[in-house]
Every structure is written in C-alpha cells, then in structure tokens.
Scaffold this active site. Structure first.
Site, PDB file in Angstrom:
ATOM      1  N   ASP A 139      -7.248  -5.526   6.216  1.00 48.38           N
ATOM      2  CA  ASP A 139      -6.507  -6.568   5.428  1.00 48.38           C
ATOM      3  C   ASP A 139      -6.194  -7.649   6.312  1.00 48.38           C
ATOM      4  O   ASP A 139      -5.995  -8.906   5.485  1.00 48.38           O
ATOM      5  CB  ASP A 139      -5.361  -5.986   4.684  1.00 48.38           C
ATOM      6  N   ASN A 192       0.723  -1.248  -0.084  1.00 47.36           N
ATOM      7  CA  ASN A 192      -0.173   0.031  -0.012  1.00 47.36           C
ATOM      8  C   ASN A 192       0.823   1.353  -0.008  1.00 47.36           C
ATOM      9  O   ASN A 192       0.413   2.216  -0.516  1.00 47.36           O
ATOM     10  CB  ASN A 192      -0.942  -0.174   1.238  1.00 47.36           C
ATOM     11  N   ASP A 205      -9.418  -5.622  -5.918  1.00 45.71           N
ATOM     12  CA  ASP A 205     -10.276  -6.708  -5.302  1.00 45.71           C
ATOM     13  C   ASP A 205     -11.814  -6.510  -5.337  1.00 45.71           C
ATOM     14  O   ASP A 205     -12.197  -5.239  -5.161  1.00 45.71           O
ATOM     15  CB  ASP A 205      -9.845  -6.975  -3.730  1.00 45.71           C
ATOM     16  N   ARG A 245      -6.738  -0.662  -8.183  1.00 46.35           N
ATOM     17  CA  ARG A 245      -7.582   0.467  -7.572  1.00 46.35           C
ATOM     18  C   ARG A 245      -6.280   1.568  -7.335  1.00 46.35           C
ATOM     19  O   ARG A 245      -6.642   2.880  -7.269  1.00 46.35           O
ATOM     20  CB  ARG A 245      -8.115   0.122  -6.119  1.00 46.35           C
ATOM     21  N   MET A 287     -16.018  -2.712   7.073  1.00 47.89           N
ATOM     22  CA  MET A 287     -15.721  -1.569   5.812  1.00 47.89           C
ATOM     23  C   MET A 287     -16.220  -2.080   4.688  1.00 47.89           C
ATOM     24  O   MET A 287     -16.783  -1.585   3.717  1.00 47.89           O
ATOM     25  CB  MET A 287     -14.357  -1.411   5.891  1.00 47.89           C
TER      26      MET A 287
END
Length: 435
Positions: free
Chosen positions: A319, A23, A121, A97, A341
């Site tokens: 995650d 990330n 995802d 993304r 989420m």
C-alpha cells in the site's frame, strides 16, 4: 461526483494524529458477528469502506451504537441471515473487498455464509482461493452461482485441521482464524499473514475467549471454543496513513510531527523512507520530519540503484509503493519501484509523467523513477483517482506541484482517508472540496 481543487507548491507545517487503521477496522468489525454479547471498539476510522461495512452489519441485524467519535458498541444478538440471499447484499458486498470477511464468522456461528465477488480497488487480480480452500479444509461445502458471481458456504459444524496457505493473504488469514475460533478441535495455519493488524485481531479474539497461539508468527494455532463473549478493543494507528504523512512532508519540504504512531508496529517503514534520504526522528511515540530542501536516495553497497519492493510482513506493505513512487520524483538519485503483488497498481504513473515526473514504466510491475531533486517542480494538472492509494499519491503530488490541480473521483480517497481535506487545511494546505 466530488473533486479536490489544490493550489500546490507551498510548504506545510504542524502536527497531525493518524487515524485508526483501515485494514484492522475491517477485520475486527467482522469479528462482532462471532458473539451475541456487546463488543466495544475504539479508534474506528470513519471512512468510506468502514461506513459501507457497518451498513452491511446493520442490514444483518447488528445493533450499532455510537458512543463518541470513532467509538462504537456492536451487538450481533439477532442476526437476519435472509439478508445474505438478497440482491441488496450482493450489491453491498461488491462495494468493498472487506465484505468477504463476514463469511468466516457467520459460517462458524450459524453454519452458513455467503461471499459475493468483492469490490474495492481495481489494482489487479485479487483471488479468493485462499479463503475458499481454508473453509473447505475446515469442513465447509461451497457452491458457486455463476450468474450472480456468488459463493454459498454451508457446514453442519467446522472441524479443526492443518491448513497450509498457498499465499500469505491477510484477509484469508483473518477469515480462517475467525472461523477456526468456534470450530471443533485444533486448527493450525501455516504461511499465515502476521501483520500487526492480524496480531490485533488475534488479541481481540483471545480477550473474547478464544484460544490462539503463535501470534506474530506465520504459524498460528487455534483451539476452538464453544462460544465467545464481549470485550473492549482499541484499533492501532494506520501505518499506511503514517507513511502518507511522511511522504507528504518530504516532497513539499514541510515540517510535520505525526503524533502517537505506535513505533513498535511500524516495522521497516521508517527505514524505507530513510533509504530515500528523508530525515525523520523518533520523539517518544511521535515521528518528527524536519523541513528538507533536498533528500538523496541511498545506493546499495555495490553502488547499484536502490530497489524498493513489497513483501509480506515484516516486509514493506504494498500500500505504500504508490506513495514512495511520488516521493521519489523529487528526490536526488534514482530508484526502481517493484510492485510484486498487483499488476495494475503502477498504471497511475502516466499522470505523474504528465505532471513532469521522469518515470519509466518498465512493465506492469516495475517503474524506474529519476528524481528531479526539486530542481524542476511538478506541474498542476487535471487528475483522476483510480484507487485509494493512487488517489492519495496524486493528492500528495498535487500539493507539491506548481499551479492548480483538480482531482476527480475523490470518493476513492474518502474510502481510506478520514476528512483528508480538513486535516490538510489545518497544516496550511490550499485545498477545496468541490461537490
């Protein structure tokens, strides 16, 4: 399509070094677009998502030079904005993304940018509102092409403003910070994400010449500058991969040392695994997990069932919930996993149930796991990886299961985990990649 063939049920042993953070890498790679000078970035994980983003950068005209494994130099001197109007970019941008984060740097430096509806995802709705509202606040005009599902962003210049994010989105925070770094005046972002990777991005930008304060908090102040320069940056270890190795060690009764984990940036992750009954020790900057035949889930002070849920930093990253779900299947005791989420992330548990796990899927967001305490092993099975985190979780389950498992669609796992089969074999795992 490739697949993994796994013979499970055997403990592993050895040392492992975590890869660079996925990330963080996606954020700082987009930041190279903010300057025409050279930017050198080390500890880049060579994974599917990063490779895809680097290809997008190269199509934009960024010169990419590989210095060593995970060590690259980037220079965005001659940028070809015409690429943004091509079908090729719309296809490339939908692959991951992270592609949405090129919009902020391009908008700030060139006055225009584009955002295709991103891929990545399939774990539920992942809105772009926070990005778009932030850009609008800074003075950008936004047009949407419904046919191509494509946002066009234009601005003569960006101007600093107070921005209250309706959600503490990590990618939106990163995008707005990068855009604000070259805007006129001061931008204040409240309810900003404050994960270590956002902190790393801010420190990188400050070394490039930006003026950012409030790093590590949810109130970020960015004073715009006229230009940014180059520098050297090293990416943190991936906290989610570290959690994956802890979970793997626990469920397979393995003895594993994870080296150079950057303990100060792990937050409550070690504590959450300890609540699951997993023993782990801090040795300098390493994590040592001894072989455990059993681990017992701790109950709350009122003797209620333990609930593990995700939350914005410094809460638990979402995650890791898929991995914790798998780990709980062989614990002693029960736990409620609450995925707040994303509404599709727990749907992979049907595969765990087929493998013999005792799980009640209460609704799209909650699952109750009744641990088997290693008294009844999971069974090898034919599996399919739906996304990165569910994929690695099913791989961990397969390594603990008795018998042979086959995991299809492993390209999803490769998107987030570098050479995972090779690294597992070094620990003694019986895993083969079948092309």
């Amino acid at each position: 399509m490739a697949s993994f063939k796994i013979e499970g049920g055997s403990p592993l042993k050895g040392e492992i070094k975590p890869q660079g953070a996925k990330n963080e890498a996606l954020q700082v790679l987009c930041a190279v677009l903010l300057t025409s000078e050279k930017l050198r970035i080390k500890n880049i994980p060579e994974i599917g998502d990063v490779k895809c983003l680097m290809q997008i950068l190269q199509h934009l005209g960024v010169v990419v030079k590989k210095n060593d494994i995970g060590d690259f130099t980037f220079q965005a001197k001659n940028i070809c904005l015409e690429y943004l109007n091509t079908k090729k970019f719309r296809e490339d941008g939908k692959c991951i993304r992270g592609s949405v984060m090129i919009a902020g740097p391009l908008l700030a430096r060139f006055g225009k940018g584009c955002m295709p509806i991103p891929g990545g995802d399939r774990i539920g709705r992942r809105r772009l509102d926070a990005h778009l509202r932030g850009f609008e606040s800074l003075g950008s005009h936004i047009d949407y092409n419904r046919e191509n599902q494509y946002f066009y962003l234009t601005s003569k210049y960006l101007k600093g403003k107070f921005i209250l994010l309706e959600e503490a989105s990590i990618t939106a925070t990163a995008n707005i910070i990068m855009a604000a770094s070259l805007a006129k005046g001061k931008t204040t972002i409240y309810n900003a994400a404050c994960e270590p990777y956002i902190q790393q991005l801010c420190r990188l930008l400050n070394r490039m010449g930006a003026k950012i304060k409030g790093i590590g908090s949810n109130l970020i102040h960015v004073t715009g500058v006229t230009e940014l320069g180059g520098c050297l940056h090293t990416i943190l270890p991936d906290m989610v991969e570290i959690g994956s190795w802890i979970g793997l060690a626990a469920i397979t009764s393995s003895e594993i040392k994870i080296r150079n984990v950057s303990w100060k940036n792990l937050g409550i992750i070690p504590n959450i695994f300890q609540k699951m009954g997993i023993s782990l020790e801090k040795k300098d900057d390493d994590i040592y997990i001894p072989s455990q035949k059993s681990y017992q889930i701790k109950k709350l002070l009122n003797n209620a069932i333990l609930t593990i849920s995700d939350a914005p930093w410094p809460g638990l990253t979402p995650d890791l919930l898929s991995i914790l779900t798998v780990v709980a299947t062989q614990a002693k005791g029960s736990v409620l996993i609450h995925q707040k989420m994303f509404e599709s992330r727990l749907f992979f548990v049907d595969k765990l149930i087929e493998m013999g796990a005792q799980i009640i899927l209460c609704d799209p967001h909650r699952a109750t796991v009744i641990g088997l305490n290693h008294q009844s092993s999971l069974r090898g099975s034919l599996l399919n990886s739906p996304d990165i985190r569910a994929g690695i979780s099913l791989l961990i389950a397969a390594l603990s299961a008795q018998g042979t498992s086959r995991i299809k669609n492993i390209e999803q796992i490769d998107r987030g985990y570098e050479n995972i089969d090779q690294r597992l074999r070094l620990l003694g795992a019986n895993i083969v990649r079948i092309k």
